[in-house]
Enzyme design. Structure first.
Site, short mmCIF file in Angstrom:
data_model
loop_
_atom_site.label_atom_id
_atom_site.label_comp_id
_atom_site.label_asym_id
_atom_site.label_seq_id
_atom_site.Cartn_x
_atom_site.Cartn_y
_atom_site.Cartn_z
N ASP A 168 0.82 -1.22 0.00
CA ASP A 168 0.00 0.00 0.00
C ASP A 168 0.85 1.27 0.00
O ASP A 168 0.35 2.35 0.28
CB ASP A 168 -0.89 0.03 1.25
CG ASP A 168 -2.03 -0.96 1.14
OD1 ASP A 168 -2.36 -1.33 0.00
OD2 ASP A 168 -2.57 -1.36 2.18
N HIS A 190 27.46 5.57 -11.79
CA HIS A 190 26.20 5.90 -11.12
C HIS A 190 26.02 5.02 -9.89
O HIS A 190 24.99 4.40 -9.69
CB HIS A 190 25.01 5.78 -12.08
CG HIS A 190 24.93 6.91 -13.05
ND1 HIS A 190 24.02 6.97 -14.07
CD2 HIS A 190 25.65 8.05 -13.15
CE1 HIS A 190 24.19 8.09 -14.76
NE2 HIS A 190 25.17 8.75 -14.22
N ASP A 232 28.37 12.92 -6.24
CA ASP A 232 27.64 13.51 -7.37
C ASP A 232 26.22 13.72 -6.86
O ASP A 232 25.47 12.76 -6.70
CB ASP A 232 27.68 12.55 -8.57
CG ASP A 232 27.01 13.11 -9.81
OD1 ASP A 232 26.23 14.08 -9.70
OD2 ASP A 232 27.27 12.56 -10.91
N ASP A 244 23.41 19.94 -10.58
CA ASP A 244 24.07 18.64 -10.80
C ASP A 244 25.57 18.88 -10.62
O ASP A 244 26.23 19.41 -11.51
CB ASP A 244 23.75 18.15 -12.22
CG ASP A 244 24.41 16.81 -12.52
OD1 ASP A 244 25.03 16.23 -11.62
OD2 ASP A 244 24.29 16.34 -13.67
N HIS A 268 32.58 8.53 -20.42
CA HIS A 268 31.28 9.21 -20.54
C HIS A 268 31.45 10.56 -21.22
O HIS A 268 32.58 11.01 -21.49
CB HIS A 268 30.61 9.36 -19.16
CG HIS A 268 31.39 10.11 -18.14
ND1 HIS A 268 31.45 11.49 -18.11
CD2 HIS A 268 32.14 9.69 -17.08
CE1 HIS A 268 32.18 11.87 -17.08
NE2 HIS A 268 32.63 10.80 -16.44
N HIS A 302 25.80 17.80 -20.28
CA HIS A 302 24.44 17.66 -20.80
C HIS A 302 23.66 18.92 -20.44
O HIS A 302 24.10 19.70 -19.59
CB HIS A 302 23.77 16.41 -20.21
CG HIS A 302 23.89 16.28 -18.72
ND1 HIS A 302 23.07 16.93 -17.84
CD2 HIS A 302 24.79 15.60 -17.94
CE1 HIS A 302 23.44 16.64 -16.59
NE2 HIS A 302 24.49 15.84 -16.62
N HIS A 334 19.11 15.46 -16.80
CA HIS A 334 19.52 15.40 -18.22
C HIS A 334 18.36 16.05 -18.95
O HIS A 334 17.37 15.40 -19.29
CB HIS A 334 19.76 13.96 -18.67
CG HIS A 334 21.02 13.38 -18.09
ND1 HIS A 334 21.70 12.34 -18.65
CD2 HIS A 334 21.74 13.72 -17.00
CE1 HIS A 334 22.77 12.05 -17.93
NE2 HIS A 334 22.81 12.88 -16.90
N GLU A 357 31.58 18.08 -16.85
CA GLU A 357 31.89 17.04 -15.86
C GLU A 357 32.86 15.98 -16.33
O GLU A 357 32.52 14.79 -16.36
CB GLU A 357 30.59 16.38 -15.41
CG GLU A 357 29.70 15.86 -16.52
CD GLU A 357 28.47 15.14 -15.97
OE1 GLU A 357 28.65 14.22 -15.19
OE2 GLU A 357 27.35 15.51 -16.36
N TYR A 415 38.87 7.47 -14.31
CA TYR A 415 38.52 6.34 -13.44
C TYR A 415 39.48 5.18 -13.71
O TYR A 415 39.52 4.66 -14.83
CB TYR A 415 37.06 5.91 -13.72
CG TYR A 415 36.11 7.09 -13.79
CD1 TYR A 415 35.51 7.58 -12.64
CD2 TYR A 415 35.86 7.73 -15.01
CE1 TYR A 415 34.67 8.69 -12.70
CE2 TYR A 415 35.03 8.83 -15.08
CZ TYR A 415 34.43 9.31 -13.93
OH TYR A 415 33.61 10.41 -13.99
N ARG A 472 35.86 12.79 -10.49
CA ARG A 472 35.03 13.56 -11.43
C ARG A 472 34.81 14.93 -10.80
O ARG A 472 34.68 15.04 -9.57
CB ARG A 472 33.68 12.86 -11.67
CG ARG A 472 32.77 13.61 -12.63
CD ARG A 472 31.65 12.73 -13.22
NE ARG A 472 30.66 12.26 -12.27
CZ ARG A 472 30.55 11.02 -11.83
NH1 ARG A 472 31.38 10.09 -12.24
NH2 ARG A 472 29.60 10.69 -10.97
N GLU A 476 32.39 18.38 -11.49
CA GLU A 476 31.25 18.81 -12.32
C GLU A 476 30.68 20.13 -11.80
O GLU A 476 30.41 20.28 -10.61
CB GLU A 476 30.15 17.74 -12.26
CG GLU A 476 28.87 18.12 -12.98
CD GLU A 476 27.86 16.97 -13.00
OE1 GLU A 476 27.89 16.13 -12.09
OE2 GLU A 476 27.05 16.93 -13.94
N1 GLY Z 1 24.54 13.40 -12.20
C1 GLY Z 1 24.42 12.23 -12.94
C2 GLY Z 1 24.60 12.41 -14.39
O1 GLY Z 1 24.85 13.47 -14.89
O2 GLY Z 1 24.46 11.44 -15.12
MN MN Z 2 25.73 15.43 -14.77
#
Ligand code: GLY
Ligand code: MN
Length: 432
Positions: free
Chosen positions: A34, A237, A254, A265, A344, A348, A355, A378, A382, A400, A402
């Site tokens: 529920d 992630h 992050d 972000d 990556h 974005h 995103h 960003e 790694y 990273r 960002e």
């Molecule tokens: N902050 C996670 C990403 O930009 O994918």
């Molecule tokens: Mn990001």
């Protein structure tokens, strides 16, 4: 600040160029039994209507005397006792400016009438079988009046294309929300740097961050907060946030707080013991250099892609200097060998969604940046802990960095500039 939505709707109606548009919100998603997840309003609905309750549809009818129609959950004393207060059709009219408002349950029967005369419809097809059934069923039911000389929406365009264009350039109200989100997020990262002492758990850092988002009046995290200690930073992630922070390791956070449904972000990577080791310093310095090179390309008139190219050039050169890659830098870039350590993109669009909506390409080319757009920058590096090709001292390091950047005619405006970033500023914020 005056409500920006009437002018957004006027612009949207104009840009629809005679097509009708139907946009849906979401539902309370069931967590289990529920229990439901808290509803997060649909970004397109927030942008144009400001309606924050679930089970809503907004119909736009350009050229009509009543162009803005809302279908909402009606007032219902018993249901409201269980699931929360509703504005009902009354609020849809009086507070949200709808020209017509109906109970959501009447959508399927009213749509065939309301769509008469429109030969095109903007709608996010394919995202919900239930919504598709209502919309395609309505179009089938418009056929009967065809005999009387009216037309039907035989052509459907995905609503995300036009809305992506509109949402891409932020107006003053959106920028004010993003600046608040950036300020809240900076405070949260400062709290994280203090909470993340040796022996603390990643979830304690997460709690400090998410607590700060709410304490400062935000609507919460704009995406699940990532706290990666040590080699967990190499999982892009990573959201388990369950490990203990070890002395001498780095912690990658992050996290972005939402304000008024607009999210920041931000990623920062910092030393758990308060001081970077020499190999950590080398990697951090390289990623920061790549980030600054990318931010320098966040200029109106430059293709979006240039930020990534700038970051890749710096990082690949640095990978050779650090002994991670071997060979000619230009060839390593052409062959994309850097992807082993930088897999990556460099950024974005940012806004209501982390995103955010908006196309990255126009035709075959990378879109040129324009004032009013907001991007993340960003880059990262790694090095897996089991990478036997990497120098032993670098294994298990993930970094990273960002920031959120507003494109202006005068150059990049870093909305998150107050968040510590230089080696010295980060160490000061992490002082134990
Ligand atoms: N902050 C996670 C990403 O930009 O994918
Ligand atoms: Mn990001």
């Amino acid at each position: 600040m005056t409500d920006p939505r009437p002018s957004r709707r006027a612009r949207y109606l104009d840009r629809l160029d005679g097509a009708a548009a139907l946009l849906f919100g979401g539902v309370h998603a069931v967590r289990n039994s529920d229990s439901e997840y808290r509803y997060r309003p649909h970004s397109d609905i927030v942008y144009l209507c400001g309606w924050e309750e679930p089970e809503v549809a907004a119909l736009f009818r350009p050229g009509s005397d009543q162009p803005f129609v809302l279908f909402v959950l009606p007032k219902d004393r018993e249901r409201e006792t269980w699931t929360g207060r509703r504005g009902g059709v009354e609020a849809a009219h009086a507070k949200y400016g709808a020209d017509l408002a109906f109970p959501y349950s009447e959508l399927a029967t009213r749509l065939p009438v309301l769509l008469q005369g429109y030969d095109r419809l903007h709608y996010a097809y394919g995202e919900s079988a239930e919504h598709d059934k209502v919309v395609f069923g309505a179009i089938a039911n418009v056929r009967a009046p065809l005999r009387n000389g009216t037309c039907l929406p035989w052509k459907i365009e995905h609503s995300g294309v036009l809305l992506g264009e509109l949402r891409l350039t932020k107006d003053d109200a959106e920028l004010a929300a993003l600046r608040r989100a950036a300020a809240i997020t900076t405070e949260a990262h400062l709290a994280a740097m203090q909470a993340g002492r040796p022996g603390a758990y990643e979830y304690e850092v997460e709690a400090a961050i998410d607590g700060t988002f709410r304490r400062l009046g935000g609507t919460g995290a704009g995406y699940t907060t990532i706290v990666g200690g040590g080699e967990n930073a190499c999982v892009l992630h990573y959201i388990e946030n369950r490990s203990e922070l070890r002395p001498g390791s780095l912690c990658l956070v992050d996290a972005g707080g939402e304000f008024d449904w607009y999210t920041a972000d931000v990623t920062r990577t910092w030393p758990v013991s308060g001081r970077f080791s020499s190999p950590q310093r080398d990697v951090y310095t390289l990623v920061l250099e790549a980030q600054l090179a990318a931010i320098a390309r966040a200029e109106a008139g430059r293709p979006f892609r240039e930020m990534h190219d700038a970051a890749v050039a710096v990082l690949t050169r640095g990978m050779v200097e650090l002994g991670l890659l071997d060979g000619d830098v230009d060839e390593l870039i052409v062959e994309e060998r850097y992807r082993k350590y930088y897999m990556h993109g460099t950024g974005h669009w940012l806004g209501l969604d982390v995103h955010d909506a908006g196309a990255y390409h126009v035709g075959m080319g990378s879109r040129k940046l324009e004032p009013g757009q907001v991007v993340t920058v960003e880059p990262g590096l790694y090095i897996a802990s089991d990478d036997e090709d990497a120098p032993a001292a670098l294994r298990g390091i993930g970094v990273r960095i960002e920031d959120d950047v507003l494109i202006t005619a005068g150059g990049p405006d870093i909305l998150t500039a107050a968040c510590p970033k230089s080696l010295r500023a980060v160490e000061a914020a992490c002082a134990r």
